[in-house]
Design a protein around this motif. Sequence first.
Motif, PDB file in Angstrom:
ATOM      1  N   SER A  41      13.593   3.591 -11.938  1.00 10.79           N
ATOM      2  CA  SER A  41      12.455   4.561 -12.511  1.00 10.79           C
ATOM      3  C   SER A  41      12.168   4.630 -13.967  1.00 10.79           C
ATOM      4  N   ALA A  42      11.111   4.570 -14.429  1.00  5.81           N
ATOM      5  CA  ALA A  42      10.885   4.369 -16.047  1.00  5.81           C
ATOM      6  C   ALA A  42       9.645   5.156 -16.265  1.00  5.81           C
ATOM      7  N   ASP A  43       9.243   5.302 -17.634  1.00  5.92           N
ATOM      8  CA  ASP A  43       8.124   5.947 -17.832  1.00  5.92           C
ATOM      9  C   ASP A  43       7.219   4.737 -18.435  1.00  5.92           C
ATOM     10  N   LEU A  44       6.412   4.228 -17.446  1.00  8.65           N
ATOM     11  CA  LEU A  44       5.814   2.892 -17.965  1.00  8.65           C
ATOM     12  C   LEU A  44       4.423   3.217 -18.373  1.00  8.65           C
ATOM     13  N   GLY A  45       3.866   4.561 -18.172  1.00  8.25           N
ATOM     14  CA  GLY A  45       2.456   4.623 -18.523  1.00  8.25           C
ATOM     15  C   GLY A  45       1.510   4.760 -17.484  1.00  8.25           C
ATOM     16  N   PRO A  46       0.253   4.925 -17.533  1.00 14.40           N
ATOM     17  CA  PRO A  46      -0.753   4.952 -16.639  1.00 14.40           C
ATOM     18  C   PRO A  46      -0.741   3.651 -15.717  1.00 14.40           C
ATOM     19  N   VAL A  47      -1.420   3.917 -14.505  1.00 11.21           N
ATOM     20  CA  VAL A  47      -1.487   2.351 -13.804  1.00 11.21           C
ATOM     21  C   VAL A  47      -2.710   1.886 -14.288  1.00 11.21           C
ATOM     22  N   LEU A  48      -2.711   0.611 -14.471  1.00 10.63           N
ATOM     23  CA  LEU A  48      -3.746  -0.377 -14.711  1.00 10.63           C
ATOM     24  C   LEU A  48      -4.420  -0.956 -13.476  1.00 10.63           C
ATOM     25  N   VAL A  49      -3.383  -1.327 -12.585  1.00 12.78           N
ATOM     26  CA  VAL A  49      -3.876  -1.683 -11.384  1.00 12.78           C
ATOM     27  C   VAL A  49      -2.944  -1.812 -10.398  1.00 12.78           C
ATOM     28  N   GLY A  50      -3.047  -1.610  -9.137  1.00  8.82           N
ATOM     29  CA  GLY A  50      -2.124  -1.800  -7.872  1.00  8.82           C
ATOM     30  C   GLY A  50      -2.512  -2.292  -6.898  1.00  8.82           C
ATOM     31  N   ALA A  51      -1.564  -2.781  -5.962  1.00  7.23           N
ATOM     32  CA  ALA A  51      -1.863  -3.207  -4.699  1.00  7.23           C
ATOM     33  C   ALA A  51      -0.760  -2.899  -3.595  1.00  7.23           C
ATOM     34  N   GLU A  52      -1.248  -2.854  -2.321  1.00  5.50           N
ATOM     35  CA  GLU A  52      -0.187  -2.702  -1.330  1.00  5.50           C
ATOM     36  C   GLU A  52       0.312  -4.056  -0.846  1.00  5.50           C
ATOM     37  N   GLY A  53       1.367  -4.052  -0.235  1.00  2.00           N
ATOM     38  CA  GLY A  53       1.801  -5.349   0.324  1.00  2.00           C
ATOM     39  C   GLY A  53       3.046  -5.377   0.866  1.00  2.00           C
ATOM     40  N   MET A  54       4.107  -6.571   0.486  1.00  2.00           N
ATOM     41  CA  MET A  54       5.376  -6.617   0.994  1.00  2.00           C
ATOM     42  C   MET A  54       6.114  -7.183  -0.236  1.00  2.00           C
ATOM     43  N   TYR A  55       7.188  -6.435  -0.686  1.00  2.00           N
ATOM     44  CA  TYR A  55       8.350  -7.084  -1.568  1.00  2.00           C
ATOM     45  C   TYR A  55       9.068  -8.373  -0.772  1.00  2.00           C
ATOM     46  N   VAL A  56       8.764  -9.429  -1.245  1.00  2.77           N
ATOM     47  CA  VAL A  56       9.481 -10.596  -0.323  1.00  2.77           C
ATOM     48  C   VAL A  56      10.869 -10.895  -0.728  1.00  2.77           C
ATOM     49  N   ARG A 121      -1.746 -21.386   0.823  1.00  3.55           N
ATOM     50  CA  ARG A 121      -1.357 -21.879  -0.562  1.00  3.55           C
ATOM     51  C   ARG A 121      -1.824 -20.578  -1.509  1.00  3.55           C
ATOM     52  N   ASP A 122      -1.011 -20.452  -2.536  1.00  4.35           N
ATOM     53  CA  ASP A 122      -1.095 -19.215  -3.607  1.00  4.35           C
ATOM     54  C   ASP A 122      -1.027 -17.994  -3.034  1.00  4.35           C
ATOM     55  N   GLY A 123      -0.523 -17.817  -1.786  1.00  2.55           N
ATOM     56  CA  GLY A 123      -0.442 -16.523  -1.164  1.00  2.55           C
ATOM     57  C   GLY A 123       0.542 -15.611  -1.553  1.00  2.55           C
ATOM     58  N   LEU A 124       1.362 -15.896  -2.452  1.00  2.00           N
ATOM     59  CA  LEU A 124       2.750 -15.210  -2.776  1.00  2.00           C
ATOM     60  C   LEU A 124       2.348 -14.947  -4.581  1.00  2.00           C
ATOM     61  N   LEU A 125       2.503 -14.048  -4.994  1.00  5.43           N
ATOM     62  CA  LEU A 125       2.626 -13.698  -6.549  1.00  5.43           C
ATOM     63  C   LEU A 125       4.161 -13.653  -6.989  1.00  5.43           C
ATOM     64  N   ARG A 135      17.516 -15.212 -15.701  1.00  5.10           N
ATOM     65  CA  ARG A 135      16.044 -15.113 -15.466  1.00  5.10           C
ATOM     66  C   ARG A 135      15.894 -15.220 -13.987  1.00  5.10           C
ATOM     67  N   VAL A 136      15.161 -14.215 -13.340  1.00  3.18           N
ATOM     68  CA  VAL A 136      14.974 -14.403 -12.027  1.00  3.18           C
ATOM     69  C   VAL A 136      13.413 -14.609 -11.573  1.00  3.18           C
ATOM     70  N   ASP A 137      13.024 -14.795 -10.247  1.00  2.00           N
ATOM     71  CA  ASP A 137      11.745 -14.853  -9.873  1.00  2.00           C
ATOM     72  C   ASP A 137      11.713 -13.597  -8.992  1.00  2.00           C
ATOM     73  N   THR A 138      10.679 -12.820  -8.733  1.00  4.56           N
ATOM     74  CA  THR A 138      10.371 -11.866  -7.887  1.00  4.56           C
ATOM     75  C   THR A 138       9.058 -12.043  -7.116  1.00  4.56           C
ATOM     76  N   GLY A 139       9.016 -12.071  -5.735  1.00  2.00           N
ATOM     77  CA  GLY A 139       7.805 -12.608  -5.168  1.00  2.00           C
ATOM     78  C   GLY A 139       7.306 -11.451  -4.396  1.00  2.00           C
ATOM     79  N   PHE A 140       5.779 -11.319  -4.395  1.00  2.25           N
ATOM     80  CA  PHE A 140       5.266 -10.105  -3.835  1.00  2.25           C
ATOM     81  C   PHE A 140       4.078 -10.605  -3.059  1.00  2.25           C
ATOM     82  N   ARG A 141       3.839 -10.303  -1.632  1.00  2.00           N
ATOM     83  CA  ARG A 141       2.702 -10.593  -0.955  1.00  2.00           C
ATOM     84  C   ARG A 141       1.777  -9.342  -0.878  1.00  2.00           C
ATOM     85  N   VAL A 142       0.714  -9.597  -1.373  1.00  2.00           N
ATOM     86  CA  VAL A 142      -0.507  -8.585  -1.433  1.00  2.00           C
ATOM     87  C   VAL A 142      -1.049  -8.531  -0.153  1.00  2.00           C
ATOM     88  N   ARG A 143      -1.287  -7.329   0.342  1.00  2.00           N
ATOM     89  CA  ARG A 143      -1.961  -7.308   1.681  1.00  2.00           C
ATOM     90  C   ARG A 143      -3.253  -7.632   1.784  1.00  2.00           C
TER      91      ARG A 143
END
Length: 205
Positions: A41-56, A121-125, A135-143
């Motif tokens: 948790s953290a105070d990151l400020g207002p939401v600029l944009v968001g999307a539901e999906g899956m943390y991979v 192709r390009d289906g994972l962010l 350094r790490v990579d975190t993948g997210f699949r947008v619904r």
Amino acid sequence: MTRAVAVVLLVAFVLVVFSLMRRGWRARQGRQGDLPAPATSADLGPVLVGAEGMYVVTTSAGDWLDRVAVHGLGVRTAGTLTVHPGGVLIARRGADDLVIPASDLESVTTTSGMAGKFVERDGLLVLTWQLGPRRVDTGFRVRRAGEQEGLIEALLTLPGVRRREAPGGVPDAEPIPGASTTDDTTDPSRTNPTDPTNGTRGPSA
């Protein structure tokens, strides 16, 4: 061989396989003991944009088969990714939320697969960032596929975040010997030459 004997042998084989998998997972956790727990948790400020999906998954940067096993980062789960002025929040169902401060974010790219999860192709962010000493990579699949580009555009507004190309969609664990990068637009101060996701801020591969 009777059916009963066959069943006993099959059960024994399955138990051995699961035992070896469990041992391997524990060994991986031991090797990754230097990784601190990410913020939840953290105070990151207002939401600029968001999307539901899956943390991979979260993996070592550039090695999308080297799954991070500690702090629940290897658990695939449904969630929501939101971009804020202060960073990224991945709210996960059934697991701790994941906060990536903007100061730790390095780049964003797309790919077709990470750690056993393969899509179009390009289906994972994929977000590259600094977690403690690694350094790490975190993948997210947008619904909804149409929302992914909006996330990328918002991420690129954060200081220091750039877009990278992933050669061939899924990089090898190690770069090809003798391979060189000719792109002079890459910031050398933020580039790891052993990271096969290095590239440009142009369209993703």
